[in-house]
Design a protein around this motif. Structure first.
Motif, PDB file in Angstrom:
ATOM      1  N   ILE A   1     -19.290  11.121  -1.649  1.00 21.36           N
ATOM      2  CA  ILE A   1     -18.028  11.301  -0.941  1.00 21.36           C
ATOM      3  C   ILE A   1     -17.613  10.004  -0.263  1.00 21.36           C
ATOM      4  CG2 ILE A   1     -16.862  12.513   0.954  1.00 21.36           C
ATOM      5  CD1 ILE A   1     -18.691  14.897   0.427  1.00 21.36           C
ATOM      6  N   VAL A   2     -16.341   9.657  -0.402  1.00 23.39           N
ATOM      7  CA  VAL A   2     -15.752   8.545   0.348  1.00 23.39           C
ATOM      8  C   VAL A   2     -14.742   9.157   1.307  1.00 23.39           C
ATOM      9  CG1 VAL A   2     -14.418   6.423   0.258  1.00 23.39           C
ATOM     10  CG2 VAL A   2     -16.043   6.942  -1.573  1.00 23.39           C
ATOM     11  N   SER A   3     -14.961   8.976   2.591  1.00 21.53           N
ATOM     12  CA  SER A   3     -14.070   9.523   3.611  1.00 21.53           C
ATOM     13  C   SER A   3     -13.188   8.409   4.156  1.00 21.53           C
ATOM     14  CB  SER A   3     -14.886  10.158   4.739  1.00 21.53           C
ATOM     15  OG  SER A   3     -14.032  10.712   5.725  1.00 21.53           O
ATOM     16  N   ILE A   4     -11.887   8.592   4.028  1.00 19.48           N
ATOM     17  CA  ILE A   4     -10.907   7.585   4.448  1.00 19.48           C
ATOM     18  C   ILE A   4     -10.086   8.147   5.605  1.00 19.48           C
ATOM     19  CG2 ILE A   4      -8.864   6.283   3.719  1.00 19.48           C
ATOM     20  CD1 ILE A   4     -10.014   6.313   0.873  1.00 19.48           C
ATOM     21  N   PHE A   5      -9.933   7.364   6.655  1.00 18.55           N
ATOM     22  CA  PHE A   5      -9.168   7.838   7.810  1.00 18.55           C
ATOM     23  C   PHE A   5      -8.601   6.648   8.565  1.00 18.55           C
ATOM     24  CE2 PHE A   5     -13.700   7.826   8.416  1.00 18.55           C
ATOM     25  CZ  PHE A   5     -13.910   7.045   9.537  1.00 18.55           C
ATOM     26  N   GLY A   6      -7.640   6.923   9.432  1.00 21.45           N
ATOM     27  CA  GLY A   6      -6.953   5.854  10.153  1.00 21.45           C
ATOM     28  C   GLY A   6      -7.462   5.675  11.567  1.00 21.45           C
TER      29      GLY A   6
ATOM     30  N   GLY B   1      -1.895   8.296  11.939  1.00 24.20           N
ATOM     31  CA  GLY B   1      -1.196   9.511  11.550  1.00 24.20           C
ATOM     32  C   GLY B   1      -1.997  10.368  10.582  1.00 24.20           C
ATOM     33  N   HIS B   2      -1.819  11.669  10.692  1.00 26.58           N
ATOM     34  CA  HIS B   2      -2.501  12.604   9.789  1.00 26.58           C
ATOM     35  C   HIS B   2      -1.756  12.737   8.468  1.00 26.58           C
ATOM     36  CE1 HIS B   2      -5.352  15.822   8.969  1.00 26.58           C
ATOM     37  NE2 HIS B   2      -4.361  16.568   8.530  1.00 26.58           N
ATOM     38  N   PHE B   3      -0.433  12.620   8.530  1.00 29.63           N
ATOM     39  CA  PHE B   3       0.406  12.730   7.325  1.00 29.63           C
ATOM     40  C   PHE B   3       0.897  11.367   6.845  1.00 29.63           C
ATOM     41  CE2 PHE B   3       0.958  16.672   9.782  1.00 29.63           C
ATOM     42  CZ  PHE B   3       0.459  17.578   8.859  1.00 29.63           C
ATOM     43  N   ARG B   4       1.251  10.498   7.795  1.00 31.56           N
ATOM     44  CA  ARG B   4       1.783   9.187   7.434  1.00 31.56           C
ATOM     45  C   ARG B   4       0.765   8.354   6.668  1.00 31.56           C
ATOM     46  NH1 ARG B   4       6.236   7.177  10.175  1.00 31.56           N
ATOM     47  NH2 ARG B   4       5.329   5.087  10.248  1.00 31.56           N
ATOM     48  N   ILE B   5      -0.511   8.616   6.876  1.00 32.20           N
ATOM     49  CA  ILE B   5      -1.549   7.856   6.186  1.00 32.20           C
ATOM     50  C   ILE B   5      -1.445   8.008   4.672  1.00 32.20           C
ATOM     51  CG2 ILE B   5      -3.249   9.738   6.272  1.00 32.20           C
ATOM     52  CD1 ILE B   5      -5.409   7.629   6.738  1.00 32.20           C
ATOM     53  N   LEU B   6      -0.873   9.134   4.212  1.00 33.14           N
ATOM     54  CA  LEU B   6      -0.796   9.382   2.766  1.00 33.14           C
ATOM     55  C   LEU B   6       0.152   8.425   2.049  1.00 33.14           C
ATOM     56  CD1 LEU B   6      -0.731  13.293   2.763  1.00 33.14           C
ATOM     57  CD2 LEU B   6      -2.635  11.803   2.105  1.00 33.14           C
ATOM     58  N   SER B   7       1.123   7.892   2.748  1.00 35.03           N
ATOM     59  CA  SER B   7       2.099   7.005   2.111  1.00 35.03           C
ATOM     60  C   SER B   7       1.869   5.535   2.422  1.00 35.03           C
ATOM     61  CB  SER B   7       3.528   7.393   2.551  1.00 35.03           C
ATOM     62  OG  SER B   7       3.653   7.346   3.958  1.00 35.03           O
ATOM     63  N   ALA B   8       0.807   5.229   3.156  1.00 38.33           N
ATOM     64  CA  ALA B   8       0.523   3.839   3.510  1.00 38.33           C
ATOM     65  C   ALA B   8      -0.051   3.093   2.312  1.00 38.33           C
ATOM     66  CB  ALA B   8      -0.458   3.778   4.679  1.00 38.33           C
ATOM     67  N   PRO B   9       0.410   1.873   2.045  1.00 32.82           N
ATOM     68  CA  PRO B   9      -0.138   1.098   0.919  1.00 32.82           C
ATOM     69  C   PRO B   9      -1.623   0.812   1.080  1.00 32.82           C
ATOM     70  CG  PRO B   9       1.317  -0.254   2.294  1.00 32.82           C
ATOM     71  CD  PRO B   9       1.506   1.158   2.732  1.00 32.82           C
ATOM     72  N   GLU B  10      -2.096   0.683   2.326  1.00 30.95           N
ATOM     73  CA  GLU B  10      -3.521   0.464   2.548  1.00 30.95           C
ATOM     74  C   GLU B  10      -4.336   1.654   2.053  1.00 30.95           C
ATOM     75  OE1 GLU B  10      -1.340  -1.647   5.948  1.00 30.95           O
ATOM     76  OE2 GLU B  10      -1.186   0.244   4.837  1.00 30.95           O
ATOM     77  N   THR B  11      -3.784   2.856   2.219  1.00 32.07           N
ATOM     78  CA  THR B  11      -4.482   4.055   1.776  1.00 32.07           C
ATOM     79  C   THR B  11      -4.561   4.096   0.259  1.00 32.07           C
ATOM     80  OG1 THR B  11      -3.637   5.230   3.718  1.00 32.07           O
ATOM     81  CG2 THR B  11      -4.565   6.563   1.947  1.00 32.07           C
ATOM     82  N   ALA B  12      -3.458   3.777  -0.398  1.00 38.87           N
ATOM     83  CA  ALA B  12      -3.447   3.785  -1.866  1.00 38.87           C
ATOM     84  C   ALA B  12      -4.493   2.821  -2.417  1.00 38.87           C
ATOM     85  CB  ALA B  12      -2.060   3.419  -2.379  1.00 38.87           C
ATOM     86  N   ALA B  13      -4.562   1.623  -1.840  1.00 35.79           N
ATOM     87  CA  ALA B  13      -5.546   0.640  -2.305  1.00 35.79           C
ATOM     88  C   ALA B  13      -6.966   1.126  -2.065  1.00 35.79           C
ATOM     89  CB  ALA B  13      -5.322  -0.692  -1.592  1.00 35.79           C
ATOM     90  N   ALA B  14      -7.203   1.745  -0.904  1.00 42.25           N
ATOM     91  CA  ALA B  14      -8.544   2.241  -0.581  1.00 42.25           C
ATOM     92  C   ALA B  14      -8.934   3.397  -1.491  1.00 42.25           C
ATOM     93  CB  ALA B  14      -8.601   2.681   0.883  1.00 42.25           C
ATOM     94  N   VAL B  15      -7.980   4.249  -1.831  1.00 38.82           N
ATOM     95  CA  VAL B  15      -8.260   5.392  -2.697  1.00 38.82           C
ATOM     96  C   VAL B  15      -8.600   4.919  -4.107  1.00 38.82           C
ATOM     97  CG1 VAL B  15      -7.209   7.385  -3.845  1.00 38.82           C
ATOM     98  CG2 VAL B  15      -6.946   7.083  -1.386  1.00 38.82           C
ATOM     99  N   VAL B  16      -7.839   3.968  -4.631  1.00 35.26           N
ATOM    100  CA  VAL B  16      -8.127   3.441  -5.972  1.00 35.26           C
ATOM    101  C   VAL B  16      -9.523   2.833  -6.008  1.00 35.26           C
ATOM    102  CG1 VAL B  16      -7.482   1.702  -7.677  1.00 35.26           C
ATOM    103  CG2 VAL B  16      -5.708   3.085  -6.579  1.00 35.26           C
TER     104      VAL B  16
ATOM    105  N   ARG C   1     -14.425   4.857   5.422  1.00 33.32           N
ATOM    106  CA  ARG C   1     -13.466   3.751   5.432  1.00 33.32           C
ATOM    107  C   ARG C   1     -12.426   3.966   6.528  1.00 33.32           C
ATOM    108  NH1 ARG C   1     -12.167   0.724   1.111  1.00 33.32           N
ATOM    109  NH2 ARG C   1     -10.969  -0.361   2.715  1.00 33.32           N
ATOM    110  N   LEU C   2     -12.443   3.113   7.532  1.00 33.79           N
ATOM    111  CA  LEU C   2     -11.458   3.151   8.601  1.00 33.79           C
ATOM    112  C   LEU C   2     -10.334   2.183   8.260  1.00 33.79           C
ATOM    113  CD1 LEU C   2     -10.632   4.083  11.472  1.00 33.79           C
ATOM    114  CD2 LEU C   2     -11.966   2.150  12.359  1.00 33.79           C
ATOM    115  N   LEU C   3      -9.108   2.687   8.164  1.00 36.60           N
ATOM    116  CA  LEU C   3      -7.968   1.866   7.770  1.00 36.60           C
ATOM    117  C   LEU C   3      -7.081   1.545   8.975  1.00 36.60           C
ATOM    118  CD1 LEU C   3      -6.845   3.661   4.474  1.00 36.60           C
ATOM    119  CD2 LEU C   3      -8.516   1.820   4.756  1.00 36.60           C
ATOM    120  N   PRO C   4      -6.380   0.409   8.933  1.00 38.76           N
ATOM    121  CA  PRO C   4      -5.501   0.027  10.043  1.00 38.76           C
ATOM    122  C   PRO C   4      -4.154   0.747   9.973  1.00 38.76           C
ATOM    123  CG  PRO C   4      -5.428  -1.652   8.345  1.00 38.76           C
ATOM    124  CD  PRO C   4      -6.462  -0.650   7.892  1.00 38.76           C
ATOM    125  N   VAL C   5      -4.197   2.067   9.840  1.00 35.45           N
ATOM    126  CA  VAL C   5      -2.987   2.899   9.802  1.00 35.45           C
ATOM    127  C   VAL C   5      -3.220   4.073  10.738  1.00 35.45           C
ATOM    128  CG1 VAL C   5      -2.364   2.234   7.457  1.00 35.45           C
ATOM    129  CG2 VAL C   5      -3.837   4.204   7.817  1.00 35.45           C
TER     130      VAL C   5
END
Length: 275
Positions: A184-189, A213-228, A207-211
């Protein structure tokens, strides 16, 4: 454990407002959202197929930015249909998804679950139930998932939200089942208004990202890169992961044996020298 930042009351209130504004926009968008993008069905057969699992009161379109990013990197993307607003209990939801996946051919390169919030808990239960690898689930990428529950749920009247109480039977059961955490990879802001305790999971890749929000994190480019990146790290079949672990342990054992042998030889030489 990785924990999110503590914000001032004013900053926290501002993020609450922005996050719910984003959620409201997404809910309104559901009224006009088209069908699944056809391009999501196309991708590299050598890569696992992605299964998107949204959170409670969410439509799959909440995760569309992540689906687009993954598809652009050659992954085929699917969603779980028939869940409605995802209000059923976590075990029942996982059972429905499992039956749906079992009815269709397993992709040759397996599947990786990418989930948001409650979807991450459903995804972990799927991993725990796939002991025979029938569904060939390679792993789970969870975004803003309450693996340890959410204490704010104790004060809500909605039964579908009370399930996230840290003391609920489902949360306690999932938290104690650590056998799949390494997959499991857990990603959060840095701030999640719904999960002040964070989404860190022992034994998982956190993975702690520099974003925020609970919903806004889904559209952040940092999240997309981390998910890929997370999906790519989980793409190996379970058997390959096990073999790699065995090879690592074997190499470590050989190194220890060589060290022990060298120490014994040195000790023997020293004793001869003293004699």
């Amino acid at each position: 454990m990785v924990t999110p930042a503590r914000l001032s009351p004013f900053a926290a209130a501002a993020w609450w407002a922005l996050d719910y504004l984003d959620a409201a926009k997404q809910q309104l968008r559901v009224l006009t959202v088209p069908k699944l993008p056809r391009r999501w069905a196309r991708g590299d057969a050598g890569k696992p197929t992605i299964l998107l699992l949204p959170g409670v009161y969410e439509h799959w379109s909440f995760m569309e930015p992540l689906g687009d990013a993954l598809n652009a990197h050659g992954y085929r993307v699917q969603v779980a249909h028939g869940l409605g607003a995802n209000l059923l209990a976590i075990p029942e939801t996982a059972e429905r998804v499992w039956r749906a996946l079992a009815r269709i051919p397993t992709p040759p390169s397996g599947r990786v679950v990418v989930a948001h919030s409650k979807g991450g808990l459903v995804g972990k239960r799927l991993l725990l139930g796939d002991l025979d690898h029938r569904l060939d689930l390679r792993g789970l990428v969870a975004i803003a998932t309450p693996f340890g529950g959410a204490r704010l749920a104790r004060y809500l009247l909605d039964p579908s939200m009370r399930e996230f109480d840290p003391d609920s039977a489902t949360i306690v059961e999932l938290a104690s089942a650590a056998s799949v955490n390494s997959r499991i990879v857990s990603i959060f802001g840095v701030f999640d208004p719904h999960l002040p305790e964070g989404s860190s999971l022992a034994g998982a890749t956190n993975r702690l990202l520099p974003v925020a929000g609970h919903f806004r994190i889904l559209s952040a480019p940092e999240t997309a890169a981390a998910v890929v990146a997370a999906v790519e790290s989980l793409s190996a079949p379970p058997e390959a992961v096990v073999e790699a672990a065995r090879a690592t342990f074997a190499a470590a054992a050989d190194a220890d044996a060589e060290t022990t042998e060298a120490q014994a030889t040195t000790a023997q030489s020293s004793s001869k020298g003293r004699a």
